[in-house]
Each structure stands twice: as C-alpha cells, then as structure tokens.
Design a protein around this motif. Sequence first.
Motif, PDB file in Angstrom:
ATOM      1  N   ARG A 146      70.909 -18.115  27.331  1.00  0.00           N
ATOM      2  CA  ARG A 146      69.388 -17.853  27.905  1.00  0.00           C
ATOM      3  C   ARG A 146      69.504 -16.442  26.465  1.00  0.00           C
ATOM      4  N   GLU A 147      70.514 -15.682  26.306  1.00  0.00           N
ATOM      5  CA  GLU A 147      69.830 -14.869  25.394  1.00  0.00           C
ATOM      6  C   GLU A 147      69.801 -15.023  23.743  1.00  0.00           C
ATOM      7  N   ARG A 148      70.338 -16.283  23.392  1.00  0.00           N
ATOM      8  CA  ARG A 148      70.352 -16.972  22.058  1.00  0.00           C
ATOM      9  C   ARG A 148      69.428 -17.621  22.155  1.00  0.00           C
ATOM     10  N   PHE A 149      69.259 -19.176  23.528  1.00  0.00           N
ATOM     11  CA  PHE A 149      68.612 -20.466  23.182  1.00  0.00           C
ATOM     12  C   PHE A 149      67.558 -19.825  24.478  1.00  0.00           C
ATOM     13  N   THR A 150      66.160 -21.074  23.709  1.00  0.00           N
ATOM     14  CA  THR A 150      65.471 -21.776  25.004  1.00  0.00           C
ATOM     15  C   THR A 150      65.113 -22.684  25.000  1.00  0.00           C
ATOM     16  N   VAL A 151      65.251 -23.679  26.375  1.00  0.00           N
ATOM     17  CA  VAL A 151      65.717 -25.323  26.467  1.00  0.00           C
ATOM     18  C   VAL A 151      64.121 -25.528  26.108  1.00  0.00           C
ATOM     19  N   GLY A 152      64.674 -26.605  25.276  1.00  0.00           N
ATOM     20  CA  GLY A 152      63.200 -27.275  24.351  1.00  0.00           C
ATOM     21  C   GLY A 152      64.214 -26.931  22.833  1.00  0.00           C
ATOM     22  N   MET A 153      64.839 -25.788  22.995  1.00  0.00           N
ATOM     23  CA  MET A 153      64.561 -25.181  21.085  1.00  0.00           C
ATOM     24  C   MET A 153      65.704 -26.129  20.000  1.00  0.00           C
ATOM     25  N   ASP A 154      64.609 -26.835  19.446  1.00  0.00           N
ATOM     26  CA  ASP A 154      65.833 -26.698  18.320  1.00  0.00           C
ATOM     27  C   ASP A 154      66.445 -26.929  17.171  1.00  0.00           C
ATOM     28  N   ILE A 155      67.516 -26.745  17.280  1.00  0.00           N
ATOM     29  CA  ILE A 155      68.814 -26.049  16.225  1.00  0.00           C
ATOM     30  C   ILE A 155      69.807 -26.720  14.838  1.00  0.00           C
ATOM     31  N   ARG A 156      70.796 -25.781  14.722  1.00  0.00           N
ATOM     32  CA  ARG A 156      71.625 -26.166  13.668  1.00  0.00           C
ATOM     33  C   ARG A 156      73.607 -26.720  14.397  1.00  0.00           C
ATOM     34  N   THR A 157      73.323 -27.517  14.463  1.00  0.00           N
ATOM     35  CA  THR A 157      74.941 -27.159  15.063  1.00  0.00           C
ATOM     36  C   THR A 157      76.025 -27.912  14.605  1.00  0.00           C
ATOM     37  N   VAL A 158      77.208 -27.929  14.822  1.00  0.00           N
ATOM     38  CA  VAL A 158      78.761 -28.298  13.623  1.00  0.00           C
ATOM     39  C   VAL A 158      79.106 -29.168  14.601  1.00  0.00           C
ATOM     40  N   ILE A 159      79.717 -30.609  14.358  1.00  0.00           N
ATOM     41  CA  ILE A 159      80.503 -30.292  14.918  1.00  0.00           C
ATOM     42  C   ILE A 159      82.208 -29.531  15.378  1.00  0.00           C
ATOM     43  N   LYS A 160      82.545 -29.132  16.346  1.00  0.00           N
ATOM     44  CA  LYS A 160      84.319 -28.886  16.844  1.00  0.00           C
ATOM     45  C   LYS A 160      85.323 -29.568  16.752  1.00  0.00           C
ATOM     46  N   SER A 161      84.544 -30.751  17.699  1.00  0.00           N
ATOM     47  CA  SER A 161      85.711 -31.891  18.244  1.00  0.00           C
ATOM     48  C   SER A 161      85.159 -32.993  18.269  1.00  0.00           C
ATOM     49  N   ALA A 162      85.959 -33.852  18.234  1.00  0.00           N
ATOM     50  CA  ALA A 162      85.741 -35.122  18.538  1.00  0.00           C
ATOM     51  C   ALA A 162      86.191 -36.128  18.912  1.00  0.00           C
ATOM     52  N   GLU A 163      86.244 -36.817  19.980  1.00  0.00           N
ATOM     53  CA  GLU A 163      87.497 -36.893  20.878  1.00  0.00           C
ATOM     54  C   GLU A 163      86.765 -38.156  21.853  1.00  0.00           C
ATOM     55  N   SER A 164      87.413 -39.851  21.684  1.00  0.00           N
ATOM     56  CA  SER A 164      87.007 -40.682  22.364  1.00  0.00           C
ATOM     57  C   SER A 164      84.941 -40.430  22.389  1.00  0.00           C
ATOM     58  N   ASN A 165      84.722 -40.385  21.671  1.00  0.00           N
ATOM     59  CA  ASN A 165      83.488 -40.284  21.686  1.00  0.00           C
ATOM     60  C   ASN A 165      82.618 -38.703  22.508  1.00  0.00           C
ATOM     61  N   ARG A 166      83.013 -37.960  22.843  1.00  0.00           N
ATOM     62  CA  ARG A 166      83.193 -35.909  23.517  1.00  0.00           C
ATOM     63  C   ARG A 166      82.407 -35.693  22.662  1.00  0.00           C
ATOM     64  N   ILE A 167      82.289 -34.986  22.755  1.00  0.00           N
ATOM     65  CA  ILE A 167      81.564 -33.837  21.384  1.00  0.00           C
ATOM     66  C   ILE A 167      81.591 -32.584  21.842  1.00  0.00           C
ATOM     67  N   THR A 168      82.280 -31.568  21.175  1.00  0.00           N
ATOM     68  CA  THR A 168      81.783 -30.402  21.484  1.00  0.00           C
ATOM     69  C   THR A 168      81.606 -30.384  20.447  1.00  0.00           C
ATOM     70  N   LEU A 169      80.599 -29.107  20.377  1.00  0.00           N
ATOM     71  CA  LEU A 169      79.562 -28.425  19.830  1.00  0.00           C
ATOM     72  C   LEU A 169      79.894 -26.841  19.443  1.00  0.00           C
ATOM     73  N   SER A 170      79.940 -26.332  17.768  1.00  0.00           N
ATOM     74  CA  SER A 170      80.484 -24.553  17.036  1.00  0.00           C
ATOM     75  C   SER A 170      78.067 -24.289  17.021  1.00  0.00           C
ATOM     76  N   HIS A 171      78.483 -23.457  16.588  1.00  0.00           N
ATOM     77  CA  HIS A 171      77.371 -22.714  16.013  1.00  0.00           C
ATOM     78  C   HIS A 171      77.113 -21.327  15.142  1.00  0.00           C
ATOM     79  N   LYS A 172      78.150 -20.807  15.993  1.00  0.00           N
ATOM     80  CA  LYS A 172      78.491 -19.218  14.905  1.00  0.00           C
ATOM     81  C   LYS A 172      78.756 -19.408  13.604  1.00  0.00           C
ATOM     82  N   GLU A 173      79.355 -20.749  12.938  1.00  0.00           N
ATOM     83  CA  GLU A 173      80.153 -20.904  11.450  1.00  0.00           C
ATOM     84  C   GLU A 173      78.528 -21.080  10.741  1.00  0.00           C
ATOM     85  N   LEU A 174      77.652 -21.645  11.396  1.00  0.00           N
ATOM     86  CA  LEU A 174      75.784 -21.396  10.150  1.00  0.00           C
ATOM     87  C   LEU A 174      75.402 -20.182  10.473  1.00  0.00           C
ATOM     88  N   LEU A 175      75.942 -19.235  10.886  1.00  0.00           N
ATOM     89  CA  LEU A 175      74.829 -17.584  10.995  1.00  0.00           C
ATOM     90  C   LEU A 175      75.384 -17.103  10.021  1.00  0.00           C
TER      91      LEU A 175
END
Length: 311
Positions: A167-196
């Motif tokens: 909550r120190e970075r985001f609020t519910v409903g906020m639109d952001i950009r993310t980068v795919i950290k891992s994608a295994e069996s359609n289970r996605i984990t995201l990252s964000h710091k690499e875009l900052l």
Amino acid sequence: MFEYYPEGWLIDTPENRAATQSISAVNDACRDGQILEGRALVCDSSHNLLVDLGCMKGMIPREEGALGIREGTTRDIAIISRVNRPVCFLVTGFEKKTDGTITAILSRRAAQEKCMKEHISNLIPGDVIDARITHLENFGAFADIGCGIVALLPIDAISVSRIDHPRERFTVGMDIRTVIKSAESNRITLSHKELLGTWEENVAMFSAGETVAGIVRSVEPYGIFVELSPNLAGLAETKEDVFSGQQASVYIKSILPARMKVKLVIIDTFDFSYRPTAPKYFFSGNHLDRFVYSPPDSEKEIATDFNTHSP
C-alpha cells in the motif's frame, strides 16, 4: 490479433459502446466472438450476475462467472466481488422471457479462457504488460493481467527501495506496467522494479548540495536509509527521534557512483499520511532481456536476467 486488457479498460471505449448500443449490435458481437464489458448490477441468491449492457440486461450464470467456479477451484467471492464493477464477457445467446423482454446470456469464464489461450499462455519472462491492482496483501500485490485473470507481484519485486507493505506504492484500482518474472503452466509471477529505472537514471534527478524530500525506510545502528525515489535510497547519519515511515528533508552530501552510494544528512523529519501516486517508468518497451541496475563503473553488478525461452 485482439488485444487483451485488465477488466474495466474496455467499458468506456467507443468500440464497447458501439457494440452495446442496440440488440442487433450485441447480436453481432455474439456472432463475432467479441469480448465486451458491462457493469454488474446484482448478484442474485443463486450467484448469477445481472449485468447492464445499456440497451438491454444480461445475465452471467454462476458457473460462467469465472474460471474455476465450475470445477470448484475458485470461490464464489470471485463473482460476488464484481457487483458494481465492470465485468468482461462473451455473449453466448439470448433468452426471451414471457413478458417479451430479451436477456443476453453471457460468459465471463469464456472470455477468460479466450484470454488465457490467446494471450496469457504466450507470455514469456521479460514481456512487459499492462495490469491493474486488484488487492494488496502483506506479501505482495495482486494484479489483473487480462479479463480479470490475476497474477502475483511479490513485495520484494515492487521496487529497489524496500517497503513494509504494498500500500506504500499502490492503491486498489491503480493501473501499472509490469514485467513477467516467471510463466509456468499459465501461473504468472510479476516484477515491477526493473521498469523504475537504473541507479544512474534515478540519481540523475538529484545533485550534491541539494536539499530534497524523502521517506525514512529503515533506521539502523550505523545510519538511516532514506528513499529518494522508489528505486533509489541514500544513507544518512544517525539522528535521534527518527522513525521508519516518516517524511524527511535531507541534504545530499555526496553521490558516489563507483560505490552506488548517496550520502545524506537529515535536516528534519515529520509524520505525514500520503497516498501513492502513479509510478514513473523509465522503460517504455514491450520486452526486457536483461536489466542492469548498477552503473557501469560500480564495484559490483546488480542485474536481473529474464529467461527469454517459454517453458
């Protein structure tokens, strides 16, 4: 190819409005397999969602409310929580009632299956996509990456500067950009710091001799870490009555690229409740193979390597 967006992005677009302006337009969308959005008005006692299409009413039967409802792997809260919010769906048919009114039969599950097949299953680590924050937990943020399908953004991947809660970075409903950290069996984990931005890109916004605003992030025996931007923190000398979470005015004593250090002196601190603002992104492309945070002449390299091969 159709582009897939987080739920709520389509509802006010000209394309969505045109497709829901008349029963014949909705019928065309049904024929073409076009994903539409409308606002969920009611979740009835059987957990069917009633949806406002503008020109007519629609209904999403309970088992069509989300992926996993039919199989019992998704709880009904996934349906109930959509009331008074936009929902995406495919129009699967029409039902004429005894009073002559026509109700569109809708499937959110079918829209999600289409998104999963044509979009999410093709994502690979390093892909940069749009997302919308859906809820926040101590361990990270959950974000809609298309048609209400949610992925996890772990707290340590949100920014280089450490935080206690998303909550120190985001609020519910906020639109952001993310980068795919891992994608295994359609289970996605995201990252964000690499875009900052890299250390160099962030430190370029500051100069030695300036007094600037910051946030106290950590108070240690050897010094106080003060965040200058989400991907940049400096170390200040110890000072009494300074606490994590306070706002700070800091004097920039020196900037040392080789050691990746920003030396600070705290001028003043005060308590202040703030609301997160939209992130500032330094990367605007659609894919990252490798992100190097540290400057070229740094004594150590800090980097993220993304596996560019799909699993």
